[in-house]
Every structure is written in structure tokens, then in C-alpha cells.
Design a protein around this motif. Structure first.
Motif, mmCIF file in Angstrom:
data_model
loop_
_atom_site.group_PDB
_atom_site.id
_atom_site.type_symbol
_atom_site.label_atom_id
_atom_site.label_comp_id
_atom_site.label_asym_id
_atom_site.label_seq_id
_atom_site.Cartn_x
_atom_site.Cartn_y
_atom_site.Cartn_z
ATOM 1 N N ASN A 25 -39.011 -22.767 8.847
ATOM 2 C CA ASN A 25 -38.645 -21.268 8.511
ATOM 3 C C ASN A 25 -39.668 -20.406 9.388
ATOM 4 O O ASN A 25 -39.038 -19.400 9.803
ATOM 5 C CB ASN A 25 -39.122 -21.284 7.121
ATOM 6 C CG ASN A 25 -37.889 -21.726 6.307
ATOM 7 O OD1 ASN A 25 -36.841 -21.382 6.641
ATOM 8 N ND2 ASN A 25 -38.360 -22.299 5.015
ATOM 9 N N LEU A 26 -40.601 -20.891 9.737
ATOM 10 C CA LEU A 26 -41.587 -20.070 10.629
ATOM 11 C C LEU A 26 -40.885 -19.863 12.087
ATOM 12 O O LEU A 26 -40.977 -18.864 12.718
ATOM 13 C CB LEU A 26 -43.066 -20.636 10.811
ATOM 14 C CG LEU A 26 -43.890 -20.431 9.403
ATOM 15 C CD1 LEU A 26 -45.222 -21.291 9.463
ATOM 16 C CD2 LEU A 26 -44.261 -18.907 8.920
ATOM 17 N N TYR A 27 -40.130 -20.889 12.619
ATOM 18 C CA TYR A 27 -39.639 -20.697 13.762
ATOM 19 C C TYR A 27 -38.357 -19.819 13.610
ATOM 20 O O TYR A 27 -38.223 -19.374 14.639
ATOM 21 C CB TYR A 27 -39.127 -22.238 14.238
ATOM 22 C CG TYR A 27 -40.253 -23.180 14.782
ATOM 23 C CD1 TYR A 27 -41.020 -22.656 16.002
ATOM 24 C CD2 TYR A 27 -40.584 -24.292 14.111
ATOM 25 C CE1 TYR A 27 -41.958 -23.348 16.621
ATOM 26 C CE2 TYR A 27 -41.679 -24.901 14.885
ATOM 27 C CZ TYR A 27 -42.218 -24.517 15.980
ATOM 28 O OH TYR A 27 -43.315 -25.236 16.433
ATOM 29 N N ARG A 28 -37.715 -19.717 12.443
ATOM 30 C CA ARG A 28 -36.757 -18.879 12.294
ATOM 31 C C ARG A 28 -37.159 -17.473 12.163
ATOM 32 O O ARG A 28 -36.614 -16.606 12.821
ATOM 33 C CB ARG A 28 -35.970 -19.193 10.958
ATOM 34 C CG ARG A 28 -35.172 -20.179 10.673
ATOM 35 C CD ARG A 28 -34.746 -20.658 9.302
ATOM 36 N NE ARG A 28 -33.974 -19.487 8.481
ATOM 37 C CZ ARG A 28 -34.187 -18.996 7.687
ATOM 38 N NH1 ARG A 28 -34.768 -19.669 6.734
ATOM 39 N NH2 ARG A 28 -33.323 -18.102 7.063
ATOM 40 N N LEU A 29 -38.380 -17.189 11.950
ATOM 41 C CA LEU A 29 -38.863 -15.835 11.921
ATOM 42 C C LEU A 29 -39.416 -15.549 13.116
ATOM 43 O O LEU A 29 -39.212 -14.258 13.809
ATOM 44 C CB LEU A 29 -40.232 -15.583 10.978
ATOM 45 C CG LEU A 29 -41.190 -14.563 11.105
ATOM 46 C CD1 LEU A 29 -40.414 -13.289 10.827
ATOM 47 C CD2 LEU A 29 -42.256 -14.719 10.083
ATOM 48 N N GLN A 30 -39.770 -16.435 13.798
ATOM 49 C CA GLN A 30 -40.178 -16.140 15.381
ATOM 50 C C GLN A 30 -39.005 -15.855 16.229
ATOM 51 O O GLN A 30 -39.094 -14.870 16.912
ATOM 52 C CB GLN A 30 -41.038 -17.522 15.931
ATOM 53 C CG GLN A 30 -41.437 -17.509 17.340
ATOM 54 C CD GLN A 30 -42.056 -18.806 17.835
ATOM 55 O OE1 GLN A 30 -41.346 -19.786 17.754
ATOM 56 N NE2 GLN A 30 -43.272 -18.723 18.188
ATOM 57 N N LYS A 31 -37.961 -16.474 15.942
ATOM 58 C CA LYS A 31 -36.799 -16.474 16.814
ATOM 59 C C LYS A 31 -36.279 -14.982 16.365
ATOM 60 O O LYS A 31 -35.742 -14.318 17.085
ATOM 61 C CB LYS A 31 -35.728 -17.378 16.403
ATOM 62 C CG LYS A 31 -34.169 -17.232 16.913
ATOM 63 C CD LYS A 31 -33.104 -18.155 16.756
ATOM 64 C CE LYS A 31 -32.778 -17.692 15.214
ATOM 65 N NZ LYS A 31 -31.697 -18.481 14.898
ATOM 66 N N THR A 32 -36.300 -14.557 15.276
ATOM 67 C CA THR A 32 -35.797 -13.317 14.657
ATOM 68 C C THR A 32 -36.528 -12.152 15.131
ATOM 69 O O THR A 32 -35.921 -11.051 15.571
ATOM 70 C CB THR A 32 -35.725 -13.302 13.268
ATOM 71 O OG1 THR A 32 -34.882 -14.417 12.503
ATOM 72 C CG2 THR A 32 -34.957 -12.040 12.504
ATOM 73 N N LEU A 33 -37.820 -12.296 15.314
ATOM 74 C CA LEU A 33 -38.656 -11.253 15.813
ATOM 75 C C LEU A 33 -38.312 -11.136 17.468
ATOM 76 O O LEU A 33 -38.383 -9.889 17.832
ATOM 77 C CB LEU A 33 -40.368 -11.690 15.802
ATOM 78 C CG LEU A 33 -40.729 -11.367 14.293
ATOM 79 C CD1 LEU A 33 -42.293 -12.042 14.075
ATOM 80 C CD2 LEU A 33 -40.985 -9.990 14.028
#
Length: 89
Positions: A25-33
Motif C-alpha cells: 500500500n505504501l508503494y501504491r501511495l508512492q506511485k500515485t504521488l
């Protein structure tokens, strides 16, 4: 490079334990940013952003939304949100 322990988790900060699901999920946030904000954030930045958002809503750690498009919208919905750089501190 770090490897998950036998419980499929890892300590990224001295007292902060993250499961494999948390990391995904943190990688998802990183990608979205990166995609939506043209911002390169570290995994620790992302952990801080999500922790700050969760704390703003008096939760220890909120579940991530299923849809990536909803991640930043939810964070911005906090009445305390200023910007992602502040939240990463």
C-alpha cells in the motif's frame, strides 16, 4: 536492500513495523504521488504521510482504499492537510 522476516514484515524505523500488505500500500501511495503530483517520495515519507492522515482521524493506521485514485483524495480530505511535503515530516 531489506528482506521481510518470517512473519512477512519488517521494521523500517526503529519501532515501526510494517507488514507486506502495508508495504504494498505504501508503494501504491508512492506511485500515485509520482503520477499525480510529480513528487518522488521515499517509502518512509509515504509511511509518515499515511500515519499523519490516520492520526488526523484519530486512528492508529487506517486501511488503504481499494482504488489508487482515492488515496490522495482521502489524504487531502483531512481538515489538517496542508501539503504532502508537510505530511511527510
Amino acid at each position: 536492500m531489506l528482506k521481510l522476516n518470517d512473519n512477512n514484515g519488517i521494521f523500517l524505523q526503529e519501532q515501526e513495523y510494517y507488514t507486506k500488505e502495508d508495504l504494498i500500500n505504501l508503494y501504491r501511495l508512492q506511485k500515485t504521488l509520482l503520477i499525480e503530483e510529480n513528487t518522488v517520495a521515499s517509502i518512509l515519507d509515504c509511511a509518515n504521510i499515511w500515519q499523519r492522515y490516520s492520526s488526523d482521524l484519530c486512528a492508529s493506521w487506517l486501511f488503504f482504499p481499494d482504488n489508487d485514485d482515492d488515496i490522495l483524495r482521502q489524504i487531502r480530505s483531512s481538515g489538517f492537510f496542508t501539503n504532502f511535503e508537510d505530511y511527510a515530516k
